[in-house]
Each structure stands twice: as C-alpha cells, then as structure tokens.
Design a protein around this motif. Structure first.
Motif, PDB file in Angstrom:
ATOM      1  N   SER A 127       0.829  -1.214   0.000  1.00  0.00           N
ATOM      2  CA  SER A 127       0.000   0.000   0.000  1.00  0.00           C
ATOM      3  C   SER A 127       0.859   1.258   0.000  1.00  0.00           C
ATOM      4  O   SER A 127       0.327   2.364  -0.016  1.00  0.00           O
ATOM      5  CB  SER A 127      -0.941   0.005   1.209  1.00  0.00           C
ATOM      6  OG  SER A 127      -0.240  -0.121   2.429  1.00  0.00           O
ATOM      7  N   TYR A 128       2.185   1.091  -0.005  1.00  0.00           N
ATOM      8  CA  TYR A 128       3.110   2.218  -0.162  1.00  0.00           C
ATOM      9  C   TYR A 128       3.396   2.477  -1.643  1.00  0.00           C
ATOM     10  O   TYR A 128       4.308   3.250  -1.975  1.00  0.00           O
ATOM     11  CB  TYR A 128       4.427   1.937   0.575  1.00  0.00           C
ATOM     12  CG  TYR A 128       5.109   0.652   0.130  1.00  0.00           C
ATOM     13  CD1 TYR A 128       5.950   0.628  -0.982  1.00  0.00           C
ATOM     14  CD2 TYR A 128       4.885  -0.537   0.800  1.00  0.00           C
ATOM     15  CE1 TYR A 128       6.541  -0.539  -1.408  1.00  0.00           C
ATOM     16  CE2 TYR A 128       5.476  -1.709   0.396  1.00  0.00           C
ATOM     17  CZ  TYR A 128       6.302  -1.707  -0.717  1.00  0.00           C
ATOM     18  OH  TYR A 128       6.882  -2.885  -1.134  1.00  0.00           O
ATOM     19  N   GLN A 174      -2.182  13.251   1.151  1.00  0.00           N
ATOM     20  CA  GLN A 174      -1.638  11.959   0.756  1.00  0.00           C
ATOM     21  C   GLN A 174      -0.330  11.670   1.516  1.00  0.00           C
ATOM     22  O   GLN A 174       0.003  12.352   2.480  1.00  0.00           O
ATOM     23  CB  GLN A 174      -1.469  11.877  -0.756  1.00  0.00           C
ATOM     24  CG  GLN A 174      -2.788  12.074  -1.513  1.00  0.00           C
ATOM     25  CD  GLN A 174      -2.633  11.874  -2.992  1.00  0.00           C
ATOM     26  OE1 GLN A 174      -1.947  12.627  -3.670  1.00  0.00           O
ATOM     27  NE2 GLN A 174      -3.290  10.855  -3.519  1.00  0.00           N
ATOM     28  N   VAL A 175       0.402  10.656   1.053  1.00  0.00           N
ATOM     29  CA  VAL A 175       1.609  10.211   1.763  1.00  0.00           C
ATOM     30  C   VAL A 175       2.770  10.118   0.791  1.00  0.00           C
ATOM     31  O   VAL A 175       2.635   9.551  -0.299  1.00  0.00           O
ATOM     32  CB  VAL A 175       1.392   8.838   2.435  1.00  0.00           C
ATOM     33  CG1 VAL A 175       2.656   8.406   3.194  1.00  0.00           C
ATOM     34  CG2 VAL A 175       0.192   8.868   3.376  1.00  0.00           C
ATOM     35  N   MET A 176       3.919  10.676   1.199  1.00  0.00           N
ATOM     36  CA  MET A 176       5.150  10.528   0.434  1.00  0.00           C
ATOM     37  C   MET A 176       6.069   9.535   1.154  1.00  0.00           C
ATOM     38  O   MET A 176       6.344   9.677   2.341  1.00  0.00           O
ATOM     39  CB  MET A 176       5.895  11.864   0.286  1.00  0.00           C
ATOM     40  CG  MET A 176       7.238  11.734  -0.453  1.00  0.00           C
ATOM     41  SD  MET A 176       8.228  13.248  -0.388  1.00  0.00           S
ATOM     42  CE  MET A 176       7.249  14.333  -1.426  1.00  0.00           C
ATOM     43  N   TYR A 177       6.534   8.539   0.400  1.00  0.00           N
ATOM     44  CA  TYR A 177       7.466   7.552   0.940  1.00  0.00           C
ATOM     45  C   TYR A 177       8.866   7.843   0.400  1.00  0.00           C
ATOM     46  O   TYR A 177       9.061   7.930  -0.813  1.00  0.00           O
ATOM     47  CB  TYR A 177       7.047   6.136   0.542  1.00  0.00           C
ATOM     48  CG  TYR A 177       5.672   5.770   1.041  1.00  0.00           C
ATOM     49  CD1 TYR A 177       5.469   5.312   2.340  1.00  0.00           C
ATOM     50  CD2 TYR A 177       4.556   5.919   0.219  1.00  0.00           C
ATOM     51  CE1 TYR A 177       4.196   4.999   2.809  1.00  0.00           C
ATOM     52  CE2 TYR A 177       3.287   5.604   0.671  1.00  0.00           C
ATOM     53  CZ  TYR A 177       3.114   5.150   1.968  1.00  0.00           C
ATOM     54  OH  TYR A 177       1.857   4.852   2.415  1.00  0.00           O
ATOM     55  N   GLN A 227      -1.639   7.130  -2.200  1.00  0.00           N
ATOM     56  CA  GLN A 227      -2.930   7.310  -1.558  1.00  0.00           C
ATOM     57  C   GLN A 227      -2.838   7.110  -0.043  1.00  0.00           C
ATOM     58  O   GLN A 227      -1.985   6.388   0.452  1.00  0.00           O
ATOM     59  CB  GLN A 227      -3.948   6.335  -2.127  1.00  0.00           C
ATOM     60  CG  GLN A 227      -3.680   4.870  -1.788  1.00  0.00           C
ATOM     61  CD  GLN A 227      -2.495   4.266  -2.500  1.00  0.00           C
ATOM     62  OE1 GLN A 227      -2.263   4.544  -3.668  1.00  0.00           O
ATOM     63  NE2 GLN A 227      -1.718   3.447  -1.804  1.00  0.00           N
ATOM     64  N   ALA A 228      -3.762   7.763   0.665  1.00  0.00           N
ATOM     65  CA  ALA A 228      -3.950   7.484   2.091  1.00  0.00           C
ATOM     66  C   ALA A 228      -5.114   6.525   2.284  1.00  0.00           C
ATOM     67  O   ALA A 228      -5.101   5.702   3.195  1.00  0.00           O
ATOM     68  CB  ALA A 228      -4.209   8.773   2.862  1.00  0.00           C
ATOM     69  N   MET A 229      -6.121   6.643   1.424  1.00  0.00           N
ATOM     70  CA  MET A 229      -7.266   5.743   1.445  1.00  0.00           C
ATOM     71  C   MET A 229      -7.498   5.228   0.027  1.00  0.00           C
ATOM     72  O   MET A 229      -6.985   5.788  -0.934  1.00  0.00           O
ATOM     73  CB  MET A 229      -8.517   6.451   1.973  1.00  0.00           C
ATOM     74  CG  MET A 229      -8.393   6.925   3.411  1.00  0.00           C
ATOM     75  SD  MET A 229      -9.982   7.413   4.146  1.00  0.00           S
ATOM     76  CE  MET A 229     -10.482   8.741   3.068  1.00  0.00           C
ATOM     77  N   ALA A 230      -8.261   4.150  -0.078  1.00  0.00           N
ATOM     78  CA  ALA A 230      -8.582   3.592  -1.391  1.00  0.00           C
ATOM     79  C   ALA A 230      -9.997   3.048  -1.354  1.00  0.00           C
ATOM     80  O   ALA A 230     -10.571   2.836  -0.282  1.00  0.00           O
ATOM     81  CB  ALA A 230      -7.581   2.505  -1.763  1.00  0.00           C
TER      82      ALA A 230
END
Length: 341
Positions: A127-128, A174-177, A227-230
């Motif tokens: 999910s990352y 959102q999320v940055m990896y 994404q943070a959610m899906a």
C-alpha cells in the motif's frame, strides 16, 4: 506473545460448524468476524475437493475479508502452490518490495525475514505504492512453538476508528514515501528492482510515477506520493490504505531511532514517510493510527498446513514476535492500480 491490544482468538472455533453440500464445514472464532474457518469433513484431499475449494474462496472472501483453510492436505511447497493456483492461477512477482524475503520457487516467497523478536505492524501489502495485489496467500509450513501469529484487522474498521481530523488531513495531503536503499541498512536496490542495470531502474520508476536519484555514494533514493485511502473495486468500501505508520521513523524503537538520526540526516534514513507535500507527519497522529490498528486487530494460532487467503484491501496483516523455528510462505495475485480505485 500477541500483538499489543489484539484480540487473541481461541485455538479452535467454538460455534458449531455450518456444513454445506460441497462437503466443507464453515465456522468462526468466537467474538470475531474474521477469518472464516473452512475445513473438510473427510481427509482433506485437495484434488478431490478442488471445485469446492475454488467456489468457497470466490463466495466467501469478499463478505469475510479472510478465509482460513484448515485441515487440508497441504504439506509441501508444491502442495501450497497447487492449492493457490486452484483459485488464482496467475501469481505475481514481489517487485518493488520493501522487506527482505527469499524467493523459493515459481512466485512463492518466504514471509518477511525480520528478526524473531520484532513485531511487524499491521499493514496492507504494498500500500506504499500505486499498484498492489488484491489477494495475499499465506501457508504455515512450520508453526512457531511460541508466538508468531499473523494478526489481521478489517481495514474498514481501522478507517472508522481513525479520528475524522486525521483522515481528512491524510486524504488532502496523501503520503510521500522516501527510501534510501542498501548501505547495509535496507534491502539493496538491485534486489528490490530485480536488476543491477541503472537504466532499467530508471525506466521502472518513470513508468510507476516514482522520483529517483543516484546519490554520490552510488546508492539510490526514491520518493513516491501515494494514496492514504482507497476504494475497493468490488464492494465500493473505503479503506485505510497506506503504510505511513510503518515507514515513519517514529515506528523504530527509541534507541534505534536515536542511533540512526545521530548518523544520518532525515533525508538519508533508510525509509521515512511524509505528507505528500513534503511536510512532516505529526507523531501523535501516527500513534492514533497505530491505536486504531491495535483496537481492530485479531489473532489466531497457526497450525501446520493452514492456508490463509486475505483480501489485501479489506484486511491488513502483520506478524507477532516468536521463539523457535517458524516458516510461513506467501504468494500474491491479481494486480490492481490506484488509478482504478
């Protein structure tokens, strides 16, 4: 040795099993909606029950989120591969993985090879990224004498337990990896991408929407906003679907975190998570997210021969610490892209 806060399920289901015309018994652990436990009435010959196993998996996975096939004659790596391919014949490579695993045969892998004393937090596989498997298969080839369960949590329930202010912030940003490969601290980029050719890595990253750069020491750094959610493609349910709580430096125990930060700038940590705009994620928010996972978590004790099928969007999984030998195998299937969510 259970995940802190997890509901530990009894070794055997308490409710009377429901037996259907296909010759399979279905039951649940007390007090838990997942996993559904499916067992054969007879000797558990997989070939004789192939059609029933396939139909059961297709019918039960979506409403339940996870199905535990227990008591079937799955005793070897080849048995596991054959069982999986009854339901999902096309398996996936573990490409752009984030944890060390061993490739065993075909597209069967070991589960994450972290030290036995470590918890692996609940998460949805890959999910990352912007592409992930919809189905995850686990096989218990050897149950640990103590601990070593695979906790599960309903991703919809996790979402409900996260405060609205946090959900809204993550949805907007959102999320940055950020990943820095190799240097003896994380999986080498050659293994993650399955090549030692830099141009192949750059091509993969460009196609996957990953920003990459080669550092002066020859190692690789990547950044990707995800994404943070899906939204689940079949149920339409919204699920919490990211690994910010796992990638973030606050996931490390204090001693390890201090040791790393004493040597590396934050941008050079093996992995970290930020908001999608590059701003830091508040540690308090991540603790609330971890709390939501703990509250939604359930555990059951593995038995050798168990095969667990998990819908990777509806249900998160993890690993509890263990003592003694343990061997759990993994296969993945049905690729799905975020743009389709």
């Amino acid at each position: 040795m259970t995940e802190p806060g997890a509901l530990a399920l009894q070794e055997a289901p308490r409710e009377a099993p429901r037996v259907e015309a296909d010759g399979l018994a279905r039951s649940c652990f007390p007090g838990a909606a997942l996993p559904l436990v499916v067992s054969p009435l007879g000797r558990g010959d997989v070939h004789a029950l192939a059609a029933a196993i396939r139909a059961c998996a297709e019918a039960e996975l979506i409403p339940r989120g996870a199905v535990l096939f227990r008591g079937f004659s799955v005793r070897s790596l080849s048995d596991f591969e054959g069982f999986v391919k009854l339901v999902t014949p096309d398996l996936l490579d573990y490409t752009f993985g984030s944890t060390p695993r061993s490739h065993l045969q075909s597209r069967i892998y070991t589960s994450t090879e972290y030290p036995a004393h470590q918890h692996i937090p609940l998460h949805n596989e890959q999910s990352y990224t912007l592409e992930w498997p919809l189905k995850i298969w686990f096989h218990c080839a050897q149950a640990a004498p103590e601990g070593g369960s695979t906790p599960l949590a309903d991703s919809r329930e996790v979402l409900r337990r996260i405060p609205a202010r946090i959900r809204e912030r993550f949805t907007a940003k959102q999320v940055m990896y950020v990943r820095n490969y190799g240097n003896g601290l994380d999986v080498p980029w050659q293994k993650v991408f399955g090549t030692s050719d830099r141009s192949e890595v750059e091509r993969f990253c460009q196609q996957a929407g990953i920003a990459c750069e080669w550092k002066s020491d020859g190692e690789l750094r990547t950044r990707q906003v995800c994404q943070a959610m899906a939204t689940h493609p079949r149920t339409g349910d919204e699920v919490w679907f990211n690994q910010a709580h796992l990638f973030h430096v606050s996931n490390l125990d204090p001693a390890a975190r201090e040791a790393l930060l004493a040597v590396f700038a934050e941008d050079d940590l093996p992995r970290n998570a930020l908001y999608g705009d590059g701003s830091p994620i508040e540690p308090d928010a991540l603790e609330e997210i971890r709390g939501a996972y703990r509250q939604a978590s359930v555990e059951f004790a593995w038995r050798e021969g168990d095969v667990l099928l998990v819908d990777n969007m509806l249900v998160a999984h993890g690993r509890a610490p263990f003592r003694g030998p343990r061997k759990v195998l993994v296969a993945m299937s049905e690729p799905f892209r975020a743009k389709d969510s």
